[in-house]
Motif scaffolding. Structure first.
Motif, mmCIF file in Angstrom:
data_model
loop_
_atom_site.group_PDB
_atom_site.id
_atom_site.type_symbol
_atom_site.label_atom_id
_atom_site.label_comp_id
_atom_site.label_asym_id
_atom_site.label_seq_id
_atom_site.Cartn_x
_atom_site.Cartn_y
_atom_site.Cartn_z
ATOM 1 N N ARG A 1 47.843 79.558 49.465
ATOM 2 C CA ARG A 1 48.824 79.687 50.546
ATOM 3 C C ARG A 1 49.916 80.686 50.178
ATOM 4 N NH1 ARG A 1 49.913 73.694 53.227
ATOM 5 N NH2 ARG A 1 47.986 73.644 54.462
ATOM 6 N N GLU A 2 50.368 80.641 48.918
ATOM 7 C CA GLU A 2 51.453 81.535 48.514
ATOM 8 C C GLU A 2 50.996 82.983 48.430
ATOM 9 O OE1 GLU A 2 52.936 80.037 44.836
ATOM 10 O OE2 GLU A 2 54.047 78.374 45.760
ATOM 11 N N GLU A 3 49.778 83.225 47.925
ATOM 12 C CA GLU A 3 49.331 84.589 47.671
ATOM 13 C C GLU A 3 48.617 85.216 48.856
ATOM 14 O OE1 GLU A 3 47.429 85.271 43.910
ATOM 15 O OE2 GLU A 3 48.453 83.584 42.957
ATOM 16 N N PHE A 4 47.914 84.400 49.664
ATOM 17 C CA PHE A 4 47.109 84.970 50.747
ATOM 18 C C PHE A 4 47.399 84.357 52.109
ATOM 19 C CE2 PHE A 4 44.540 85.443 46.864
ATOM 20 C CZ PHE A 4 44.398 86.826 46.853
ATOM 21 N N GLY A 5 48.176 83.280 52.145
ATOM 22 C CA GLY A 5 48.465 82.649 53.421
ATOM 23 C C GLY A 5 47.288 81.945 54.043
ATOM 24 N N VAL A 6 46.336 81.473 53.228
ATOM 25 C CA VAL A 6 45.145 80.800 53.741
ATOM 26 C C VAL A 6 45.008 79.442 53.060
ATOM 27 C CG1 VAL A 6 43.961 82.963 54.214
ATOM 28 C CG2 VAL A 6 43.587 81.825 52.021
#
Length: 431
Positions: free
Chosen positions: A240-245
């Motif tokens: 979530r932090e690095e790719f928003g997924v």
């Protein structure tokens, strides 16, 4: 025939080694090759074995976009040195570098190249469903393949440029073999042997979701349910932090089974620890990347722009339809190479699998592949046994839509003849 000792040292005769420092050995002893540039030329030729590598591509590898005025003369000197060294190998020379306009081609038995050997072992471990080896033999074949690595692929040549990209692709191949081998070990109930290895590998590659799912299974079986939950929460936060997924559906399902103490996680004998069907190993059907692919920066940038613009959020993904990009052009323009190159760059965003079907649109001998045959390939690729594939285009299309539902899949249809040929192959959705 695939047997015998597959470690690189101590083998009789000549060997060409790419899975580690680039070397040529005879009876296990390295042959002096000379400068980094000479080794780079040999590596590029071996990675494109049997095909002509243009001199411009070799020059770009050596000097980037600013080759010296005497580049061709210098390159000819490198090739002449390699030819002398190959000719001096014991017995009949096992390799020959031939001048073939617009460049050079190396002819060598693939069995003498460690990378080709690793791919052959991997293919044997993943044979067709009717001939698939059991988990014990599969694990042994994959271990043989992994033993061929002597260090980072291409050694000191892997830091940048054309060879850097190819080394990265080989590393992805190695990690995929590790994940397959761990899956076989889990089928055999060897979670006690693989857990520490998985922890170390995930520390090095924290976003490998398939590897994380294996670790959740192993930890759960060892009675470390809280550790499994903590591992999942960590990779979920990172994604979530690095790719928003969010994590892949496969990893989410594994986590949910941990929470509800699903008995399927315990396995039984040779039964897979993960349920069959949707939780089977995701298909990885993309062809190998084209060696030294260059000259399509503008097209690749456009593909990234389209992909970023149309990539749905997690909230939008449910019920959304397929995202489609069409590459059009005359035969031989490089559409397939561009599509495969791009697919490899984004494949980690499609953890439920990547499927590839050659539709034969430009094949004047056999004609385009009919939709019913293409649908059979897709269904089998998603784990449907051949005998369970329904008859008829409509029935197969419906079965494919059901199998693909709620999955994050990357589909590459190469050489399509018409829109009508492709439409039955698309998953369902709103748009």
């Amino acid at each position: 025939m695939l047997n015998g000792d597959d470690t690189p040292g101590g083998q009789p005769g000549a060997r060409f080694l790419l899975l580690g420092p680039v070397e040529v050995t005879v009876d296990g002893r390295p042959v002096p090759l000379g400068s980094r540039a000479v080794r780079s030329v040999l590596a590029l030729l071996l990675l494109n074995r049997g095909t002509v590598v243009p001199t411009e591509r070799i020059a770009e590898m050596l000097w980037g976009h600013s080759p010296p005025a005497s580049a061709r003369t210098i390159l000819h000197g490198y090739v002449s040195r390699l030819r002398r060294q190959l000719a001096a190998l014991r017995g009949d020379s096992p390799a020959d570098i031939r001048t073939k306009p617009p460049g050079y081609r190396i002819e060598v038995d693939g069995a003498l190249i460690d990378l080709v050997r690793a791919r052959d072992l991997a293919a044997s471990a993943g044979a067709d469903a009717d001939d698939a080896p059991g988990p014990d033999r599969r694990a042994r074949l994959l271990r043989q393949a992994l033993k061929l690595w002597r260090g980072p692929s291409l050694g000191d040549l892997s830091d940048e440029g054309v060879l850097g990209s190819m080394a990265h692709s080989i590393e992805e191949f190695r990690l995929d073999l590790v994940e397959q081998r761990v899956a076989a070990d889990l089928e055999l109930g060897r979670e006690g042997l693989v857990t520490a290895e998985l922890v170390r590998l995930l520390d090095e590659h924290p976003l490998r979701e398939r590897m994380a799912a294996h670790l959740l299974v192993a930890l759960y079986r060892l009675g470390r349910r809280a550790d499994a939950v903590a591992r999942y929460q960590d990779i979920r936060r990172r994604l979530r932090e690095e790719f928003g997924v969010d994590p892949s559906p496969h990893l989410q399902r594994t986590y949910e089974r941990v929470l509800r103490d699903d008995p399927l996680l315990l396995g039984s004998g040779n039964r897979p620890a993960i349920a069959a069907g949707r939780d089977a190993a995701a298909p990885r059907q993309l062809p190998p990347e084209v060696g030294g692919f260059t000259g399509r920066a503008r097209e690749l940038a456009r593909l990234r722009e389209l992909w970023e613009r149309r990539r749905p959020t997690e909230a939008e993904r449910a019920g959304s339809g397929p995202r489609i990009v069409v590459l059009a052009g005359p035969p031989g323009a490089g559409k397939s190479a561009l599509a495969v190159t791009w697919a490899h760059r984004v494949r980690h965003h499609y953890p439920d699998g990547q499927l590839f079907v050659h539709l034969g649109g430009a094949d004047g001998r056999n004609g385009p592949v009919p939709p019913d045959s293409a649908l059979r390939q897709l269904l089998v690729g998603l784990g449907v046994r051949d005998r369970d594939v329904p008859a008829g285009v409509a029935e197969r299309a419906a079965a494919f839509r059901s199998s693909a539902a709620d999955r994050r899949l990357l589909l590459v249809f190469d050489d399509a003849a018409s829109t009508e040929q492709v439409l039955p192959l698309l998953p369902a959705g709103r748009d």
